[in-house]
Enzyme design. Structure first.
Site, PDB file in Angstrom:
ATOM      1  N   GLU A   1       1.283   5.636   0.627  1.00  0.00           N
ATOM      2  CA  GLU A   1       0.744   6.869   1.199  1.00  0.00           C
ATOM      3  C   GLU A   1       1.152   8.081   0.370  1.00  0.00           C
ATOM      4  O   GLU A   1       2.294   8.202  -0.064  1.00  0.00           O
ATOM      5  CB  GLU A   1       1.249   7.057   2.635  1.00  0.00           C
ATOM      6  CG  GLU A   1       0.729   8.345   3.281  1.00  0.00           C
ATOM      7  CD  GLU A   1       1.270   8.556   4.681  1.00  0.00           C
ATOM      8  OE1 GLU A   1       0.865   7.798   5.579  1.00  0.00           O
ATOM      9  OE2 GLU A   1       2.110   9.473   4.866  1.00  0.00           O
TER      10      GLU A   1
ATOM     11  N   SER B   1       0.866  -1.180   0.000  1.00  0.00           N
ATOM     12  CA  SER B   1       0.000   0.000   0.000  1.00  0.00           C
ATOM     13  C   SER B   1       0.900   1.227   0.000  1.00  0.00           C
ATOM     14  O   SER B   1       2.090   1.134   0.327  1.00  0.00           O
ATOM     15  CB  SER B   1      -0.952  -0.006   1.202  1.00  0.00           C
ATOM     16  OG  SER B   1      -0.238  -0.198   2.414  1.00  0.00           O
TER      17      SER B   1
ATOM     18  N   THR C   1      -2.940  11.640   3.450  1.00  0.00           N
ATOM     19  CA  THR C   1      -2.796  12.232   4.786  1.00  0.00           C
ATOM     20  C   THR C   1      -3.735  13.427   4.972  1.00  0.00           C
ATOM     21  O   THR C   1      -4.291  13.965   4.013  1.00  0.00           O
ATOM     22  CB  THR C   1      -1.351  12.685   5.058  1.00  0.00           C
ATOM     23  OG1 THR C   1      -1.022  13.717   4.125  1.00  0.00           O
ATOM     24  CG2 THR C   1      -0.372  11.542   4.906  1.00  0.00           C
TER      25      THR C   1
ATOM     26  N   PHE D   1      12.646  14.784   9.509  1.00  0.00           N
ATOM     27  CA  PHE D   1      11.432  14.007   9.804  1.00  0.00           C
ATOM     28  C   PHE D   1      11.610  13.179  11.068  1.00  0.00           C
ATOM     29  O   PHE D   1      10.718  13.100  11.901  1.00  0.00           O
ATOM     30  CB  PHE D   1      11.122  13.028   8.664  1.00  0.00           C
ATOM     31  CG  PHE D   1      10.491  13.663   7.471  1.00  0.00           C
ATOM     32  CD1 PHE D   1      10.055  14.979   7.499  1.00  0.00           C
ATOM     33  CD2 PHE D   1      10.322  12.943   6.304  1.00  0.00           C
ATOM     34  CE1 PHE D   1       9.466  15.563   6.393  1.00  0.00           C
ATOM     35  CE2 PHE D   1       9.729  13.517   5.197  1.00  0.00           C
ATOM     36  CZ  PHE D   1       9.308  14.824   5.233  1.00  0.00           C
TER      37      PHE D   1
ATOM     38  N   HIS E   1       3.833  -0.884   3.686  1.00  0.00           N
ATOM     39  CA  HIS E   1       3.137   0.378   3.415  1.00  0.00           C
ATOM     40  C   HIS E   1       4.199   1.438   3.142  1.00  0.00           C
ATOM     41  O   HIS E   1       4.976   1.788   4.043  1.00  0.00           O
ATOM     42  CB  HIS E   1       2.277   0.776   4.628  1.00  0.00           C
ATOM     43  CG  HIS E   1       1.482   2.029   4.430  1.00  0.00           C
ATOM     44  ND1 HIS E   1       0.325   2.072   3.684  1.00  0.00           N
ATOM     45  CD2 HIS E   1       1.673   3.301   4.883  1.00  0.00           C
ATOM     46  CE1 HIS E   1      -0.169   3.304   3.695  1.00  0.00           C
ATOM     47  NE2 HIS E   1       0.640   4.068   4.409  1.00  0.00           N
TER      48      HIS E   1
ATOM     49  N   ASP F   1      -1.882  15.805  14.920  1.00  0.00           N
ATOM     50  CA  ASP F   1      -1.080  16.831  15.601  1.00  0.00           C
ATOM     51  C   ASP F   1      -1.913  18.090  15.773  1.00  0.00           C
ATOM     52  O   ASP F   1      -2.746  18.414  14.944  1.00  0.00           O
ATOM     53  CB  ASP F   1       0.152  17.187  14.764  1.00  0.00           C
ATOM     54  CG  ASP F   1       1.007  15.964  14.486  1.00  0.00           C
ATOM     55  OD1 ASP F   1       1.183  15.166  15.423  1.00  0.00           O
ATOM     56  OD2 ASP F   1       1.463  15.810  13.331  1.00  0.00           O
TER      57      ASP F   1
END
Length: 280
Positions: free
Chosen positions: A12, A10, A43, A210, A260, A103
Site C-alpha cells: 500500500e 501486496s 489510499t 497511528f 499486505h 473517515d
C-alpha cells in the site's frame, strides 16, 4: 522456495502531496517491485480529498506494468459521483478496488448516499458486475466504532455477502487475533481470503500515534520495549524488524493467504522483512 509456494505480497502507498514526493515514491516503487507484488494499492483521503492524487498514482503504477488497486471511500459520496469514478478507473484498466466507508473529513456532517462500506460494495457490483475484484477491510481486533465483537463480525459478513472477493486487515501484532477472526468468519460461513495487513515498525512515536487513532493494539511488551529504546532509532528499527518478521512467520505457518504491507511510502523495512522471509 518454489514460485508456487511463495506467499503473495501486496503493497500500500498513499498519494504524495508534492512533486518531490511523487519522484521519491517513484523510486520507492521501483525498489519494491523486486518483490513482484500481486498488486499495489493507493489510499484515498477523507471524503475523497485526495481523489486526483490517488488516481494519478494508480495511473503511474499501471504504466509501470504493475496491477494497481484504488482505494475507494464512500462517505459523503453520491451515486452519480461514484458511477463516474468507476468509469474513470475502468477506462484506466484498473481491475481491483479496496472499498471502504472511509473517515469523515473534519467539520463534515455524515452526508452522502452511502452509509456503510457494504452499501458501496453492493452498488459497485450492481453497476459493474464482475469488472472489479473488490477488497474490503477486516478488523481482527474489532473496529474501534463497533458496538461489540459480534456486531463487527456481522458487519464484515454483510460486506462479503454484498459482493466482496477478499479482505485486507487492519495491522496488528498479535497473530492469535488474526487466526481467531478467520475462525469466527468460517463459523459464520464467510469464506473469502483474509490477507493480514502488515505495518513495519520504524518509529515508535509514529506507531503509537497511528495505533491510538485506528484502534490497533500494541502489545504491552512491545510498547515497553519501544519506550525503553528512547530516541535510539537504530535499536527501534532492529527490534521492529525482528518483531514483524516473526509475526509474518507465524502468519505464513498458520496458512495466511498473503501479506499486505503498509509501506508508508518507504521501501527499506518492507524489503528487509521480505528478504528475511525469503520472499525476495
Amino acid at each position: 522456495m518454489t514460485a508456487s509456494s511463495r506467499l503473495p505480497v501486496s503493497i500500500e502507498f498513499f498519494p504524495p502531496k508534492t512533486p518531490e514526493g511523487v519522484e521519491k515514491l517513484r523510486l520507492v516503487r521501483q525498489q519494491l517491485y523486486a518483490l513482484q507484488p500481486e498488486f499495489c494499492s493507493v489510499t484515498f483521503g477523507a471524503g475523497g480529498s485526495t481523489q486526483e492524487g490517488t488516481f494519478n498514482t494508480v495511473r503511474d503504477i499501471q504504466a509501470e506494468g504493475v496491477a494497481a488497486a484504488s482505494h475507494f471511500s464512500c462517505i459523503g459520496a453520491s451515486r452519480a459521483g461514484v458511477r463516474e469514478q468507476l468509469a474513470t478507473l475502468k477506462a484506466m484498466g484498473v481491475k481491483r478496488l479496496v472499498a471502504l466507508r472511509g473517515d469523515l473529513p473534519s467539520g463534515y456532517g455524515a452526508g452522502g448516499e452511502f452509509h456503510y462500506a457494504s452499501d458501496l460494495v453492493a452498488f459497485i457490483r450492481a453497476e459493474t458486475g464482475d469488472d472489479f475484484h473488490i477488497e474490503v477491510a477486516a478488523y481482527p481486533e474489532i473496529h474501534p466504532q463497533a458496538k461489540s465483537p459480534e456486531s463487527d463480525l456481522k458487519a464484515f459478513a454483510t460486506k462479503v455477502r454484498a459482493g466482496a472477493n477478499s479482505a485486507i486487515t487492519q495491522y496488528f501484532y498479535n497473530s492469535d487475533a488474526y487466526f481467531r477472526f478467520v475462525e469466527d468468519c468460517d463459523a459464520l460461513g464467510v469464506q473469502v481470503p483474509v490477507v493480514p495487513g502488515i505495518m513495519p515498525i520504524t518509529s515508535s512515536t509514529q506507531l503509537m500515534r497511528f495505533s491510538d487513532a485506528c484502534g490497533a493494539e500494541i502489545p504491552r511488551w512491545i510498547r515497553l520495549r519501544l519506550q525503553g529504546f528512547g530516541d535510539d532509532t537504530a535499536s527501534i528499527k532492529a527490534f521492529g524488524l525482528d518483531v514483524v518478521t516473526d509475526l509474518c512467520e507465524q502468519l505464513r505457518a498458520g496458512g495466511a493467504p498473503g501479506l499486505h504491507f503498509y509501506s508508508m511510502n518507504q521501501s527499506a523495512a518492507t524489503l528487509e522483512i521480505c528478504q528475511r522471509l525469503d520472499l525476495l
